[in-house]
Write a protein that holds these residues in place. Sequence first.
Motif, PDB file in Angstrom:
ATOM      1  N   ARG A  69       0.790  -1.232   0.000  1.00 41.70           N
ATOM      2  CA  ARG A  69       0.000   0.000   0.000  1.00 41.70           C
ATOM      3  C   ARG A  69       0.824   1.284   0.000  1.00 41.70           C
ATOM      4  O   ARG A  69       0.301   2.345  -0.297  1.00 41.70           O
ATOM      5  CB  ARG A  69      -0.927   0.046   1.223  1.00 41.70           C
ATOM      6  N   VAL A  70       2.107   1.206   0.357  1.00 40.98           N
ATOM      7  CA  VAL A  70       2.894   2.433   0.572  1.00 40.98           C
ATOM      8  C   VAL A  70       4.062   2.533  -0.412  1.00 40.98           C
ATOM      9  O   VAL A  70       5.107   3.090  -0.080  1.00 40.98           O
ATOM     10  CB  VAL A  70       3.405   2.521   2.035  1.00 40.98           C
ATOM     11  N   ARG A  71       3.866   2.031  -1.612  1.00 41.80           N
ATOM     12  CA  ARG A  71       4.971   2.042  -2.570  1.00 41.80           C
ATOM     13  C   ARG A  71       5.414   3.461  -2.902  1.00 41.80           C
ATOM     14  O   ARG A  71       6.612   3.737  -2.971  1.00 41.80           O
ATOM     15  CB  ARG A  71       4.597   1.297  -3.851  1.00 41.80           C
ATOM     16  N   ARG A  72       4.467   4.354  -3.128  1.00 48.35           N
ATOM     17  CA  ARG A  72       4.849   5.723  -3.470  1.00 48.35           C
ATOM     18  C   ARG A  72       5.649   6.359  -2.338  1.00 48.35           C
ATOM     19  O   ARG A  72       6.658   7.027  -2.573  1.00 48.35           O
ATOM     20  CB  ARG A  72       3.582   6.528  -3.783  1.00 48.35           C
ATOM     21  N   ARG A  73       5.205   6.156  -1.114  1.00 51.64           N
ATOM     22  CA  ARG A  73       5.937   6.721   0.028  1.00 51.64           C
ATOM     23  C   ARG A  73       7.335   6.117   0.121  1.00 51.64           C
ATOM     24  O   ARG A  73       8.318   6.821   0.389  1.00 51.64           O
ATOM     25  CB  ARG A  73       5.173   6.454   1.334  1.00 51.64           C
ATOM     26  N   ALA A  74       7.436   4.821  -0.121  1.00 49.64           N
ATOM     27  CA  ALA A  74       8.732   4.156  -0.038  1.00 49.64           C
ATOM     28  C   ALA A  74       9.680   4.657  -1.120  1.00 49.64           C
ATOM     29  O   ALA A  74      10.852   4.954  -0.843  1.00 49.64           O
ATOM     30  CB  ALA A  74       8.547   2.642  -0.158  1.00 49.64           C
ATOM     31  N   LEU A  75       9.195   4.784  -2.347  1.00 49.29           N
ATOM     32  CA  LEU A  75      10.060   5.231  -3.434  1.00 49.29           C
ATOM     33  C   LEU A  75      10.443   6.696  -3.287  1.00 49.29           C
ATOM     34  O   LEU A  75      11.550   7.101  -3.664  1.00 49.29           O
ATOM     35  CB  LEU A  75       9.372   4.994  -4.782  1.00 49.29           C
ATOM     36  N   ASP A  76       9.541   7.490  -2.740  1.00 51.49           N
ATOM     37  CA  ASP A  76       9.863   8.904  -2.511  1.00 51.49           C
ATOM     38  C   ASP A  76      10.936   9.073  -1.433  1.00 51.49           C
ATOM     39  O   ASP A  76      11.730  10.022  -1.476  1.00 51.49           O
ATOM     40  CB  ASP A  76       8.613   9.679  -2.109  1.00 51.49           C
ATOM     41  N   GLY A  77      10.955   8.143  -0.476  1.00 44.83           N
ATOM     42  CA  GLY A  77      11.892   8.287   0.637  1.00 44.83           C
ATOM     43  C   GLY A  77      13.130   7.433   0.556  1.00 44.83           C
ATOM     44  O   GLY A  77      14.048   7.585   1.368  1.00 44.83           O
ATOM     45  N   GLU A 117       9.900  -0.111  10.066  1.00 46.95           N
ATOM     46  CA  GLU A 117       8.796   0.221  10.973  1.00 46.95           C
ATOM     47  C   GLU A 117       8.023   1.438  10.486  1.00 46.95           C
ATOM     48  O   GLU A 117       6.788   1.504  10.634  1.00 46.95           O
ATOM     49  CB  GLU A 117       9.341   0.457  12.387  1.00 46.95           C
ATOM     50  N   LEU A 118       8.721   2.412   9.890  1.00 43.06           N
ATOM     51  CA  LEU A 118       8.032   3.588   9.338  1.00 43.06           C
ATOM     52  C   LEU A 118       7.075   3.173   8.226  1.00 43.06           C
ATOM     53  O   LEU A 118       5.910   3.609   8.187  1.00 43.06           O
ATOM     54  CB  LEU A 118       9.065   4.583   8.804  1.00 43.06           C
ATOM     55  N   LEU A 119       7.554   2.326   7.328  1.00 47.42           N
ATOM     56  CA  LEU A 119       6.689   1.870   6.241  1.00 47.42           C
ATOM     57  C   LEU A 119       5.562   0.980   6.761  1.00 47.42           C
ATOM     58  O   LEU A 119       4.431   1.033   6.256  1.00 47.42           O
ATOM     59  CB  LEU A 119       7.509   1.118   5.204  1.00 47.42           C
ATOM     60  N   ARG A 120       5.841   0.180   7.783  1.00 46.47           N
ATOM     61  CA  ARG A 120       4.802  -0.688   8.331  1.00 46.47           C
ATOM     62  C   ARG A 120       3.675   0.124   8.957  1.00 46.47           C
ATOM     63  O   ARG A 120       2.492  -0.233   8.816  1.00 46.47           O
ATOM     64  CB  ARG A 120       5.406  -1.644   9.366  1.00 46.47           C
ATOM     65  N   ALA A 121       4.013   1.206   9.598  1.00 50.60           N
ATOM     66  CA  ALA A 121       2.969   2.061  10.177  1.00 50.60           C
ATOM     67  C   ALA A 121       2.073   2.629   9.079  1.00 50.60           C
ATOM     68  O   ALA A 121       0.841   2.673   9.210  1.00 50.60           O
ATOM     69  CB  ALA A 121       3.605   3.183  10.989  1.00 50.60           C
ATOM     70  N   GLY A 122       2.689   3.062   7.976  1.00 55.09           N
ATOM     71  CA  GLY A 122       1.902   3.568   6.862  1.00 55.09           C
ATOM     72  C   GLY A 122       1.062   2.482   6.224  1.00 55.09           C
ATOM     73  O   GLY A 122      -0.089   2.708   5.827  1.00 55.09           O
ATOM     74  N   ALA A 130      -3.058   2.407   5.915  1.00 53.90           N
ATOM     75  CA  ALA A 130      -3.737   2.277   4.624  1.00 53.90           C
ATOM     76  C   ALA A 130      -4.694   1.097   4.624  1.00 53.90           C
ATOM     77  O   ALA A 130      -5.803   1.183   4.073  1.00 53.90           O
ATOM     78  CB  ALA A 130      -2.702   2.124   3.515  1.00 53.90           C
ATOM     79  N   ARG A 131      -4.312   0.010   5.245  1.00 55.92           N
ATOM     80  CA  ARG A 131      -5.190  -1.158   5.308  1.00 55.92           C
ATOM     81  C   ARG A 131      -6.423  -0.871   6.150  1.00 55.92           C
ATOM     82  O   ARG A 131      -7.541  -1.325   5.821  1.00 55.92           O
ATOM     83  CB  ARG A 131      -4.426  -2.354   5.867  1.00 55.92           C
TER      84      ARG A 131
END
Length: 419
Positions: free
Chosen positions: A170-178, A249-254, A258-259
Motif C-alpha cells: 500500500r505504501v509504494r509511493r511513500r517508499a520510493l519517494d523516501g 517500521e516507518l513503512l509498516r505504520a503507513g 492504509a489497510r
Amino acid sequence: GISALTSAWVSGCPVVVRAGRAPQFRWGSGSLQEIDHLPLVAAVTKQAGTVFETSAIAERVQAAARAAITPHRGPVFLDLPLEVIYSTAAVELPEPRPVEVIEPDFDEVTRAATLLAAAERPVIIAGSDAYAGDAVAALREAAEVLRIPVFANGMGRGVVPPGHPLAFTRVRRRALDGADVVAVVGAPLDFRLGFGDFGDAQVVHIVDSPAALAGHRPLAAAPTGDLRLIMSTIAGYQGIRADHTDWVELLRAGENAARAADAAELTAQTDPIRPGRVYGELLRVLDPDAVTIGDGGDFVSYAGRYLEPAVPGSWLDPGPFGCLGTGLGYAMGARVTHPDRQVCLLMGDGAAGFSLMDVDTLVRHRLPVVMVVGNNGVWALEKHPMRAMYGYDVGADLQRGLGYDAVVRALGGAGETVE
C-alpha cells in the motif's frame, strides 16, 4: 504439446506456431496468396521464421521453444505452411539442449549488495522474471538477511507472501519517494515504475540478460545474468550492513494505516455496488494459492490493490500494453496447468466483449473457472480521462445492464447478475 504451450503462455513466453499456406500456394484451379506474416510479427518477437521442409519441423519447434525460454524470455513465431504440415517425413527427434545459464559479473553483484546493505532506506521491487527465473527463494533470503522492504508487480507478486514483515503493497509511493537505494529485480524500468525516476535514490537494476538492462537512466549497479545466482550472492554478502529497523517500521505504520482505511471500501453497503465490496467478498473465499487473472482496466485496477497473491506466478494480467481479451486464454492455461487450484477470472465489461465466447471452450473441455465481470457500462479508463482533459468523451459508453451472465448460460455455463 498443447499443455506445454499453454504453460509457456501462462508464464508469459508463448511460442506461436501458425499453420498457413505458403505464398502463392495453389489449390485446385485457383491461386491463393496470403499476407506475409513475418514482417508483421518480427518486431515484437525474439525470432520469426517459416519452416519449408516437413523434416525440419521437430528441430525448428524445439529450437523455438528453447529460444522462447532463454533469457530474456519472449515470444517466438513459426510459420508452418499447410503443404509442409500435410506432408510426411521420417525424422529422428533431436536431443533437448538445456538453456544456458548466464553467469553474472560478480564484481557488479558485490557492488549492488554493498549499496543495498549500506543504504539507510533501501527498497526492493520484484518483477515477473524473479518468478520465471526461479529466483523466489533467493530473493526472499536476500531481503530477510539485509532486512529490506519488498514490493512486487506482475507475476512477482507473492515473492514475499502477505503477512511477511518485509512484504508491502500500500505504501509504494511513500517508499520510493523516501528511499536512498532502489533495487528493481526482474522487471523493466517502464511506465509502471515511473521509468526508474525515483528522485534522489540510487537505482540498481538486476535483470536476467544484458538485453533487458535499462539504458535510459544512470544506474548505480547493474548485475545481469542468472537471477537466482545474483540474489543468492547478495544474500551471502558479508560486508558492512546498516540497521534498517526504523525504515521498515516507518513503512509498516503507513501500511497498517492504509489497510485500516481500506476496510470501509471492502465492506461498503452501497447501491450500485462499489468495486471494493466485490473484492472484499472475494478475499473471504479465495485460497492463498488461487490463480487470479485480471482482464480489464478500471475494475481490475481494484484487484491489483486489494488482492494479494501468496504464491508467485499466480497473478496474471494484460501486461504493460493492456492487451485486453487475454483472460479466457489465461484461464484455460491456468486450469490445465493447475487442475487442483482455484482459478478466478476478473473482467471489466469492455474486456468481456473481446473473448466471452470462449466460455464455449471452457465448457466443451470441462475447464471450470469462476468469472466475475464488473459491469459499469463504460470504458472507464478512457471515459474519465477524456472528460477531465476535454470536457467530453467519444465512444466510451457501453450497453448498461447488459446480461453477460445470460451469454455464459447460453454457452453452457452458469451465471447470475448481482445488483
